[in-house]
Each structure stands twice: as C-alpha cells, then as structure tokens.
Design an enzyme around this catalytic site. Sequence first.
Site, mmCIF file in Angstrom:
data_model
loop_
_atom_site.group_PDB
_atom_site.id
_atom_site.type_symbol
_atom_site.label_atom_id
_atom_site.label_comp_id
_atom_site.label_asym_id
_atom_site.label_seq_id
_atom_site.Cartn_x
_atom_site.Cartn_y
_atom_site.Cartn_z
ATOM 1 N N GLU A 136 -1.632 -42.581 -1.070
ATOM 2 C CA GLU A 136 -0.267 -42.446 -1.556
ATOM 3 C C GLU A 136 -0.153 -42.852 -3.020
ATOM 4 O O GLU A 136 0.549 -42.183 -3.805
ATOM 5 C CB GLU A 136 0.707 -43.269 -0.711
ATOM 6 N N HIS A 158 5.934 -44.764 1.430
ATOM 7 C CA HIS A 158 5.624 -44.847 2.861
ATOM 8 C C HIS A 158 4.898 -46.157 3.135
ATOM 9 O O HIS A 158 5.222 -46.855 4.085
ATOM 10 C CB HIS A 158 4.787 -43.640 3.277
ATOM 11 N N LYS A 182 8.402 -51.866 4.249
ATOM 12 C CA LYS A 182 7.742 -52.164 5.531
ATOM 13 C C LYS A 182 7.116 -53.548 5.525
ATOM 14 O O LYS A 182 6.841 -54.118 6.587
ATOM 15 C CB LYS A 182 6.677 -51.108 5.843
ATOM 16 N N PHE A 205 1.463 -39.418 10.972
ATOM 17 C CA PHE A 205 0.326 -38.973 11.761
ATOM 18 C C PHE A 205 0.603 -37.530 12.201
ATOM 19 O O PHE A 205 1.739 -37.172 12.519
ATOM 20 C CB PHE A 205 0.147 -39.848 12.996
ATOM 21 N N HIS A 213 7.169 -51.268 10.594
ATOM 22 C CA HIS A 213 7.147 -49.803 10.665
ATOM 23 C C HIS A 213 7.959 -49.370 11.884
ATOM 24 O O HIS A 213 7.546 -49.566 13.016
ATOM 25 C CB HIS A 213 5.703 -49.319 10.780
ATOM 26 N N CYS A 227 6.014 -40.589 12.223
ATOM 27 C CA CYS A 227 6.624 -41.455 11.214
ATOM 28 C C CYS A 227 7.572 -40.721 10.276
ATOM 29 O O CYS A 227 8.289 -41.367 9.492
ATOM 30 C CB CYS A 227 5.539 -42.129 10.380
#
Length: 408
Positions: free
Chosen positions: A310, A299, A331, A396, A336, A160
Amino acid sequence: MGAISPLGADRLSTFAAALAGRCAIGPATPEIAKWLPQVLVAPAAVDPRSLLDNCHAQLDRATQFALVAAKEALADAGVAASPDGARRFGVYVGIGFGGAQTVDALYTRLHNTLQNGQGNRSPTVVHPLSVPRMMANAAAATVSMQYGLRGPSNTYSVACASSAVAIGEAFRAIRDGYLDAAVVVGTEAMLTPGAMLAWNALRVMAKPDAADPARSCRPFALNRSGFVLGEGAAAIVLESEARAAIRQRAAFGELCGYGCSSDAAHLTAPSSEEQVVAMRQALAQAGLEPEQIQYLNAHGTATDAGDVVEAQSIRTVFGQAATRLAVSSTKSMHGHLIGASGILEFVLSMMAMNSGSLPPTATLDTPDPRCDLDFIPLTARHGCEVSAIMSNSFAFGGSNVSLVARRC
C-alpha cells in the site's frame, strides 16, 4: 453520519477517542480465550442492545449494530421514518460475514446437545427465525423496514471492502438518477469462537505486545505482526445536491470519486498495480489532482506484505505530492472491522476534513523504512487545512476500493 465502534457509542465519541490515540484492543472473551489464549479483539464500546428497543433484542448482533449506526445517521440528517420520496430512498449495506453470532450459536447448541446427551432434546429444533437472522441482507432489510425506505435494499459482501463498495454503489445510483438518497451502513459482529479460529488459521492476527497489549496492532511499523479483529458499525446518509437543497440541509462534504478494481491474481496477496488503478480512478472521477488531497486514511492492516504494497501504491499515485500527504491507519486503535472498516474509516476521514484534526497511526513508534510516508505517528495533528480526503479499502479476494470526498 453515525457510528458505534470499539472507540465509542456514537460518531463524536469515536472520533474524540481516535484523536486521543486511545487503543480499544484487549483480551478475548473466555469462550474464545480457552482455545486461543493469545488472541486479541477490539469489542464495541457498548452493547448495542442498550441503545435499542426490546423488540430488537433477538436480532443478530450485526443487525443491532447496523440499526444503532443508521439511527444516528438518519437523525443527524434530519430524515424521519417514511420520508417524502421513500421509493427513491435506498438502503445499501456492506457486511463481511452476515449473522456470525447466530451461526456460531446454532453450532454451539448442536455440539452441546450431542456432547452432553441432553435426554430427549432434539438438536434439530432451532428458532424458526434463524435463517432471517443470519442471512447477509438481514441488516439492510431491518433498516429498510424500520424507516419505511422503499428504494433498493442492496447488500455487498466483499470482505474488507464491503462497506466501501456499498458507499460507491449508492453514490453511482444517485449520480445516475436511479435514487435521490440512500442510507449506507457497514456492520460486522464476528467476535465468536468459530470465526476467530478461522481467522487465526490464516496467521494474520497480531501477537500481543508484552508491555501494552492495547498497542499490539502496529500498521507501517517495523515490528508489526498483524491486525486485531473488531466489531461495530458506521452509517452515512447520501443524497443528491438537489434533494439536500430542497431540504436546506448542510452536508459534511461531497462524495465525488469512487474507484474500484480487482487483482485477479491471488486470494490474499495484494497487488500494487490494481490499488494504483483504484486510486487513480477515484481521483479522475473527482476531477482532482493528487496534490489536492491533504489526508488519506490507509487500509493499513499491519500485515508485512499489505503495508509495504500500500505504501508503494500511494507513492506511485501521488508522486512528488506524497511528501506532503498526511496518511494514517486508524486500525491501530479500533482494529479491523472487516465489512464495517471501509465506512468507519470514511466517517473518520470526513470528520477529520471538517475539523482539521487528523487521527494518528497511534502505535507507530518504529517506522518500517520500506513504508516511507508521513503516517502521523503516535499523536493526532491539529489545525490542518483539509479540502479533500481519500479513503482506501483493499480486500482479501483482490478487491480494491478508493473513495474521494471534498468540502462542499
């Protein structure tokens, strides 16, 4: 800058849709839905082939997206093919899963041939350009050849964070004198049965909202259930201040901070400590204090752990300034885009800085008390004075990237 996204065929329509709070999420194609009937997707607003010449029709879909976004960005910057100083003009691309459409088609063909016993047809006979189509650097190579850009052609695959890393590494190359300019692209096209089955197995995909499936991705909401995969691309042209001055081109802003760190702990679980490190690195490199950032594109993937971590990281970095910081996760609207998310969100952030209009977290009707920041719920905010922005991408594998830009 350029974009082709679930929200629009270019950057202007994409930003307009984001400000309108339009969610481009819907049911999957029949090929996916027959195996995963509850899975949602955010497909591109237009087929990239409709915006390209026929000679590009056989490229992998991710490469087609990259060409569309790069074409808009380069035209916007006034850069023609084979520009002056082409050997000091690089191509930097971020992509999560290169050639997903090509790979899926190959295995589908193999399966169908064997399953249906199609006479003497051999499943080993495939298109001779299958490998060049599916290789991760196909998009970078194609953009380089299309525009005669002879500087380094580099591809980053960091889940990502892929295109955010690509932006940061191009920034470093220009800052340190290796290049004068670069076109940076993030692209992704993995809305295929095989890829969707794999993502579904991770149990991170959003459950459909019974009242309105388009609003199923709910970052920072109490009732969030995961993210929705999208597809598309975005691109930016970076150049040194000296080169821009010679060309007399006005810039959208100055990219001034790039922070990156690795959790070194877990493949999927985030680390607040290292997210904090990335954000502080970016601020320090930019020479800015937290209170000098007015907007942060989070994010914000709408996963239970990810959003809480976050929010904690942002509050740690910004301290008292966090109460005055506007934050949103776009998003909620475009899904995403994995390898393309970082750069698409950076483009939206730059447009927000230039326009004073901040895109919302469009589906945030019931905030999670553990995520106690100003997430611009439901509707856009206009007439804002924004002199500097931050954009976060946390991947990830434990890769964390933060980008900071300011007005010129």
